[in-house]
Design a protein around this motif. Structure first.
Motif, PDB file in Angstrom:
ATOM      1  N   LYS A  65      -9.045  60.766  20.673  1.00 57.73           N
ATOM      2  CA  LYS A  65      -7.765  60.384  20.076  1.00 57.73           C
ATOM      3  C   LYS A  65      -6.740  61.476  20.364  1.00 57.73           C
ATOM      4  O   LYS A  65      -7.046  62.676  20.305  1.00 57.73           O
ATOM      5  CB  LYS A  65      -7.896  60.134  18.580  1.00 57.73           C
ATOM      6  CG  LYS A  65      -8.353  61.318  17.748  1.00 57.73           C
ATOM      7  CD  LYS A  65      -8.453  60.932  16.269  1.00 57.73           C
ATOM      8  CE  LYS A  65      -8.951  62.086  15.410  1.00 57.73           C
ATOM      9  NZ  LYS A  65      -9.081  61.712  13.984  1.00 57.73           N
ATOM     10  N   VAL A  67      -3.348  63.062  19.089  1.00 60.81           N
ATOM     11  CA  VAL A  67      -2.690  63.145  17.793  1.00 60.81           C
ATOM     12  C   VAL A  67      -1.448  64.032  17.879  1.00 60.81           C
ATOM     13  O   VAL A  67      -1.498  65.120  18.464  1.00 60.81           O
ATOM     14  CB  VAL A  67      -3.648  63.719  16.725  1.00 60.81           C
ATOM     15  CG1 VAL A  67      -2.983  63.750  15.363  1.00 60.81           C
ATOM     16  CG2 VAL A  67      -4.942  62.907  16.678  1.00 60.81           C
ATOM     17  N   ILE A  77      -1.662  59.082  15.404  1.00 61.21           N
ATOM     18  CA  ILE A  77      -2.478  58.889  16.612  1.00 61.21           C
ATOM     19  C   ILE A  77      -1.643  58.080  17.595  1.00 61.21           C
ATOM     20  O   ILE A  77      -1.321  56.924  17.350  1.00 61.21           O
ATOM     21  CB  ILE A  77      -3.791  58.157  16.289  1.00 61.21           C
ATOM     22  CG1 ILE A  77      -4.648  59.015  15.350  1.00 61.21           C
ATOM     23  CG2 ILE A  77      -4.567  57.847  17.577  1.00 61.21           C
ATOM     24  CD1 ILE A  77      -5.945  58.355  14.926  1.00 61.21           C
TER      25      ILE A  77
END
Length: 249
Positions: A65, A67, A77
């Motif tokens: 992910k 971020v 995200i």
């Protein structure tokens, strides 16, 4: 984070989905000597927002992910990347040369890293690789524009449905015999909130409402979409059974 057995480019099952998919076998063999493979466990950080971008990363296995942290500390995200996807392709060409996001493993993940000088040398002689990189940059820009539009024009319930439909298309598998779809990727409520741009409390309430409406359930930590067609209607119009639901921002 630990160094791991180097994945082989020649014969790699995902090579045709990577940024170096156009390279010849000889070039792939040379590339294998230049890159570094590392294994990350869930929660491990691959690079931090604001740190210098020193090269290109390619996800071999697992999920990452990306971020971004806002001024008040709220995290968003901006993308979830799986096998074959590149990381930091945008940051490589930023004027300040720093990462615009933090990359964090969502599960056990193997990532290959190619130093910037080596990548630039390849780009000078590999037009196919340049075009593939341009394609990925264009795709990232298009998706960013779609996200801005979604945040501006859709309420939180519609954004949640939109995200679940998209992740089911990418990470779904049949569940039972009634058309249900199980999402392979384990997602926490906090991660879902960070994707759709809602508070954790709102996200918990919306997920519970979808369960109550018979569209969603859980199976050992995995979300299961029981009625994909109804969920798509929510994604498009906020409607459930032909009734427009109240907006939740």
């Amino acid at each position: 984070m630990a160094k791991t057995t180097m994945p082989q480019c020649n014969g790699c099952r995902i090579c045709d989905r990577t940024v170096w998919s156009t390279l010849s076998e000889d070039s792939l063999a040379d590339l294998a000597d230049q890159r570094v493979a590392s294994r990350y466990q869930k929660g491990d950080v691959i690079f931090h927002e604001g740190s210098p971008c020193s090269g290109l990363y390619n996800v071999c296995t697992g999920k990452v992910k990306l971020v971004r942290t806002g001024r008040v500390g709220r995290q968003t995200i901006v993308r979830i990347s799986g096998s074959g996807k590149t990381l930091a392709e945008i940051d490589l060409f930023r004027e300040d040369g720093r990462h615009s996001v933090t990359a964090q493993a969502m599960e056990e993940t193997v990532v290959c890293y190619l130093p910037r000088p080596t990548l630039m040398d390849y780009l000078k002689t590999q037009p196919g690789m340049i075009m593939e990189l341009v394609h990925r940059l264009s795709d990232a820009l298009f998706k960013a524009e779609q996200r801005v539009e979604s945040l501006a024009t859709k309420d939180a319930r519609m954004r949640l449905a939109e995200f679940l439909v998209e992740v089911a298309d990418a990470e779904g598998e049949p569940y039972g015999d009634n058309g249900a779809v199980r999402i392979r990727l384990r997602l926490t409520r906090e991660e879902i909130a960070e994707v759709i741009g809602a508070t954790l409390e709102t996200t918990i309430r919306l997920v519970s409402a979808l369960k109550k409406d018979g569209m969603l359930t859980d199976d050992e930590g995995h979300l299961v979409i029981l009625d994909p067609s109804r969920l798509k209607r929510v994604h498009k119009s906020g409607a459930v059974g032909g009734v427009i639901t109240p907006s939740v921002m």
